[in-house]
Design an enzyme around this catalytic site. Structure first.
Site, PDB file in Angstrom:
ATOM      1  N   TYR A  39      -1.063  -7.253   6.674  1.00  0.00           N
ATOM      2  CA  TYR A  39      -2.108  -6.244   6.431  1.00  0.00           C
ATOM      3  C   TYR A  39      -3.070  -6.192   7.617  1.00  0.00           C
ATOM      4  O   TYR A  39      -3.183  -5.203   8.281  1.00  0.00           O
ATOM      5  CB  TYR A  39      -2.847  -6.543   5.129  1.00  0.00           C
ATOM      6  CG  TYR A  39      -3.840  -5.465   4.761  1.00  0.00           C
ATOM      7  CD1 TYR A  39      -3.407  -4.283   4.180  1.00  0.00           C
ATOM      8  CD2 TYR A  39      -5.206  -5.628   4.989  1.00  0.00           C
ATOM      9  CE1 TYR A  39      -4.307  -3.273   3.853  1.00  0.00           C
ATOM     10  CE2 TYR A  39      -6.114  -4.635   4.655  1.00  0.00           C
ATOM     11  CZ  TYR A  39      -5.673  -3.459   4.089  1.00  0.00           C
ATOM     12  OH  TYR A  39      -6.572  -2.464   3.767  1.00  0.00           O
TER      13      TYR A  39
ATOM     14  N   SER B 128      -1.347   1.276   3.918  1.00  0.00           N
ATOM     15  CA  SER B 128      -2.737   1.639   4.152  1.00  0.00           C
ATOM     16  C   SER B 128      -3.152   1.175   5.554  1.00  0.00           C
ATOM     17  O   SER B 128      -2.580   1.623   6.542  1.00  0.00           O
ATOM     18  CB  SER B 128      -3.618   1.038   3.057  1.00  0.00           C
ATOM     19  OG  SER B 128      -4.888   1.613   3.062  1.00  0.00           O
TER      20      SER B 128
ATOM     21  N   ASP C 211      -2.582  11.092  -2.855  1.00  0.00           N
ATOM     22  CA  ASP C 211      -3.306  10.018  -2.172  1.00  0.00           C
ATOM     23  C   ASP C 211      -4.604  10.587  -1.604  1.00  0.00           C
ATOM     24  O   ASP C 211      -4.597  11.281  -0.588  1.00  0.00           O
ATOM     25  CB  ASP C 211      -2.450   9.415  -1.052  1.00  0.00           C
ATOM     26  CG  ASP C 211      -3.068   8.145  -0.479  1.00  0.00           C
ATOM     27  OD1 ASP C 211      -4.266   7.902  -0.726  1.00  0.00           O
ATOM     28  OD2 ASP C 211      -2.361   7.402   0.217  1.00  0.00           O
TER      29      ASP C 211
ATOM     30  N   HIS D 220      -2.459   6.391  -3.826  1.00  0.00           N
ATOM     31  CA  HIS D 220      -2.446   5.360  -2.801  1.00  0.00           C
ATOM     32  C   HIS D 220      -1.707   4.108  -3.253  1.00  0.00           C
ATOM     33  O   HIS D 220      -1.321   3.282  -2.434  1.00  0.00           O
ATOM     34  CB  HIS D 220      -3.891   5.015  -2.425  1.00  0.00           C
ATOM     35  CG  HIS D 220      -4.024   4.309  -1.111  1.00  0.00           C
ATOM     36  ND1 HIS D 220      -3.608   4.846   0.083  1.00  0.00           N
ATOM     37  CD2 HIS D 220      -4.527   3.084  -0.810  1.00  0.00           C
ATOM     38  CE1 HIS D 220      -3.852   4.000   1.060  1.00  0.00           C
ATOM     39  NE2 HIS D 220      -4.407   2.913   0.549  1.00  0.00           N
TER      40      HIS D 220
END
Length: 707
Positions: free
Chosen positions: A479, A559, A641, A676
């Site tokens: 991430y 993301s 999203d 999302h």
């Protein structure tokens, strides 16, 4: 034995997996994507073309036709993968077991979530006493035919008579607040709309919540959200009668939320300009005087984890990069923080309270440690956890004598433990029974050296007996942002992957918070390239150590992690076989112009700032696509999203398809009635994972064997 440099080892491993038989799938021609060459922006003297700007209009007929054409190409490609349905069938089998959440006591009832196995949404149950028969309290599966209405936060009034809950539709960040009578399970007339990033914060006769003004026609999922305000709703009244408690007409791009002390004496307002940094205001609940500032500015984070009478416990990184717990007296003219749990070498990830005790949740090399203290900060004991993994919970009321926590790891399904406060004993309360043997899998934690010499940890998981011969398909995930920690967790999807010889790797790269604010700041703003270097270093390590090779390596992230994949595939397209940028932030020059993207400027910087534009432009995935051979890529996004709007993915794939110079497929999977990720029904998750891993196996030339 002859010694090789790391670079030589990587080259040898890459060469060793080039000898393979390619099996072809016919890919339909990519849709023609119109270019508007007249759209050019000037950034401090640098001219930047944006020929696909028209794809930002997600309501236009032209965009809708383009989306349909792209999905036709993608799903036609996926339909030709012969074992796609076998993968979905196996995933369905692996997910089909009861899943429980930890019980929490509210009044005379215990509440918990349960999913029978394949339900789209988990159901909220209640029972009087731990031995009583549970009953359904709220089942979100009854609220839509396809499972796309999801239950979000649930908060109880202080007398436990009412429960406020939020519902979202199709994965949107917009939620609506409803209220139930706990005893009768009757839904009340209270109905709150246009809420984002807020639940209900109860006080005596109602609750506080945060909302935006109703969006303009056509801007529901992409319009910029400004001027969030805090309101008070009195139970039984219409939303039009709600009282404005706090707003700020001078600062449209701030988040505001309310907090209340346990005894209803104090009201707090949290203000944020982004995803970190907090200003806290306060005043007595009954006062109409202006709020006073408790903590000023946005350089540090503050969270009031407990407040009763005039004493408050504050979780903060002020003067403590690894966070600390402090206390203060709100009656003082200028309340001053005093250490209760001073900063330690390890990250204080969070603090919970229950049974008149404080539980400090630390991370040591991305694995949980929990220590118990009394309310004055005196050490009591460490809670013995069963393995290296992740634990959460241990919260409740002061009178509680028994609390619950959940522990899990890659090869340890989520298990609920009961914890006795008098003697510190943990017992298994509910063990997850899964349709496979978790002990078949091995978990390692390795440290590799990044480009600048930083040591970075990585978890590596695989089936026991695997050979490190460089021939294994591998899935590398990370991430790397927003101070978010990546810790060991259980997933049936990974079991399916490892059953087929796959290696799963989770890299704890900079930008996260695993080693405190220093680790976070090492991967944000002008230091963001460190995040990409760390991830590239993780890929090189997996290849050099024989876990996989470049022709077998897939990378994914969602993301901010989607940004990570987009940047790494444009910087090192030679290093991977398959790439999955999922709901990614891919246009770093315009991300802040949609919904709440402005809140990420504290993490990334903004192209509106002359000093920050150059480094954003240097790594922005959309703006760094060249005419080279890119790995097989499936961009993944969703039509609802409204966190990272799908325009990022639309423009990225249009440019990628225009510049791809080899036969590797570059397609986009656009989910419908999805957002999302939060609240996604299980049926959609199974479809998505089956498509993703079918694409991964096919493009890493991995045979899939199911009897």
């Amino acid at each position: 034995m002859k010694k090789y440099s790391l670079f030589t080892l990587i080259v040898l491993m890459v060469m060793s997996c080039k000898d393979r038989n390619q099996q072809e799938i016919e890919t339909k021609p990519y849709p023609e994507t119109r270019k508007d060459l007249s759209v050019v922006d000037d950034y401090f003297g640098t001219q930047v073309a944006d020929p696909y700007r028209w794809l930002e209009d997600d309501r236009s007929e032209e965009t809708a036709a383009w989306v349909a054409a792209q999905n036709e190409v993608t799903f036609d490609y996926l339909s030709q993968i012969p074992y796609r349905e076998q993968i979905k069938d196996r995933l369905t089998q692996l997910f089909d077991y009861p899943k429980y959440g930890a019980p929490r006591k509210r009044g005379e009832y215990y509440f918990f979530f349960k999913n029978d196995g394949l339900q789209n949404q988990s159901v909220l149950y209640r029972q009087k006493g731990l031995d009583a028969e549970p009953e359904v309290f709220l089942d979100p599966n009854t609220l839509s035919t396809d499972g796309t209405v999801a239950l979000g936060s649930t908060t109880f009034s202080k007398d436990h008579k009412y429960m406020a809950y939020t519902l979202s539709k199709s994965g949107s960040d917009w939620v609506e607040i409803h209220v139930m009578d706990v005893e009768t399970k009757e839904k009340l007339s209270d109905h709150i709309q246009w809420v984002k990033f807020s639940g209900a914060t109860w006080t005596r006769e109602g609750f506080f919540y945060s909302r935006y003004d109703a969006p303009k026609e056509g801007s529901l999922f992409s319009g910029k959200n400004e001027f969030q305000k805090v309101y008070y709703h009195r139970l039984g009244t219409d939303q039009s009668e709600d009282i404005l408690v706090y707003g700020d007409t001078r600062h449209p791009l701030r988040y505001f939320s309310a907090g209340v002390s346990k005894d209803d004496r104090w009201l707090f307002i949290y203000a944020r300009e982004g995803t970190h940094g907090t200003e806290v205001l306060y005043r007595p609940m009954e006062s109409n005087e202006p709020f006073k500032t408790l903590f000023r500015g946005f350089d540090n984070d503050y969270s009031i984890v407990w407040c009763n009478q005039d004493r408050a416990l504050i979780y903060t990184n002020q003067g403590a990069a690894n966070f600390r717990l402090a206390e203060l007296d709100l009656t003082e003219e200028r309340p001053q923080l005093k250490d209760l749990l001073p900063e330690k070498k390890e990250l204080l990830k969070g603090v919970s309270l229950g049974g008149n005790a404080i539980f400090a949740h630390y991370l040591k090399d991305a694995s949980t440690r929990i220590y118990q203290y009394d309310m004055q900060g005196t050490w009591i004991r460490e809670i013995e956890l069963p393995a290296i993994g992740t634990a959460s919970g241990l919260s409740g009321e002061p009178e509680d004598t028994e609390l619950f926590y959940v522990f899990s790891s890659f090869n340890y399904p989520p298990t609920i433990f009961s914890y006795r406060l008098d003697n510190g004993e943990s017992e298994v309360f509910r063990k997850t029974e899964v349709p496979f043997d978790p002990t078949d899998f091995e978990v390692e934690q390795q440290f590799f050296t990044s480009k600048d010499g930083t040591q970075v940890p990585m978890f590596i998981v695989y089936k026991k007996g695997m050979k490190k011969d460089g021939q294994n398909p591998a899935h590398l995930y990370a991430y790397g942002g927003f101070n978010i920690n990546q810790t060991p967790g259980f997933s049936p999807t990974l079991v399916m992957f490892m059953e087929q010889g796959g290696v799963y790797a989770l890299a704890n790269i900079r930008g996260g918070g695993e080693y405190g604010e220093t680790w976070h700041q090492g991967g944000m703003l002008e230091n963001k390239q460190n995040v990409f270097d760390d991830f590239i270093g993780a890929a090189e390590y997996l290849i050099a150590q024989g876990y996989t090779c470049s022709d077998k390596l897939a990378i994914s992230g969602g993301s901010n992690g989607g940004l990570l994949i987009g940047a790494c595939m444009t910087q090192r397209p030679d290093l991977y076989a398959v790439c999955f940028p999922r709901v990614g932030v891919l246009d770093m020059l315009r991300y802040h112009k949609f919904t709440v993207g402005w809140g990420w400027a504290v993490e990334y910087g903004s192209s509106d700032v002359e000093e920050q534009f150059p480094y954003l432009y240097a790594y922005s995935p959309l703006h760094n696509i060249k005419e080279v051979c890119y790995p097989a890529t499936m961009v993944m996004t969703a039509d609802h999203d409204d966190r990272v709007v799908p325009a990022h993915s639309f423009k990225f794939i249009a440019e990628l398809q225009a510049r791809q110079v080899c036969q590797n497929p570059v397609v986009i999977r656009i989910d419908v009635d999805a957002g999302h990720g939060a609240g996604k029904p299980l049926s959609k998750t199974l479809d998505e994972m089956a498509d993703m891993y079918a694409f991964l196996f096919w493009n890493t030339h991995t045979p899939v064997n199911y009897k």
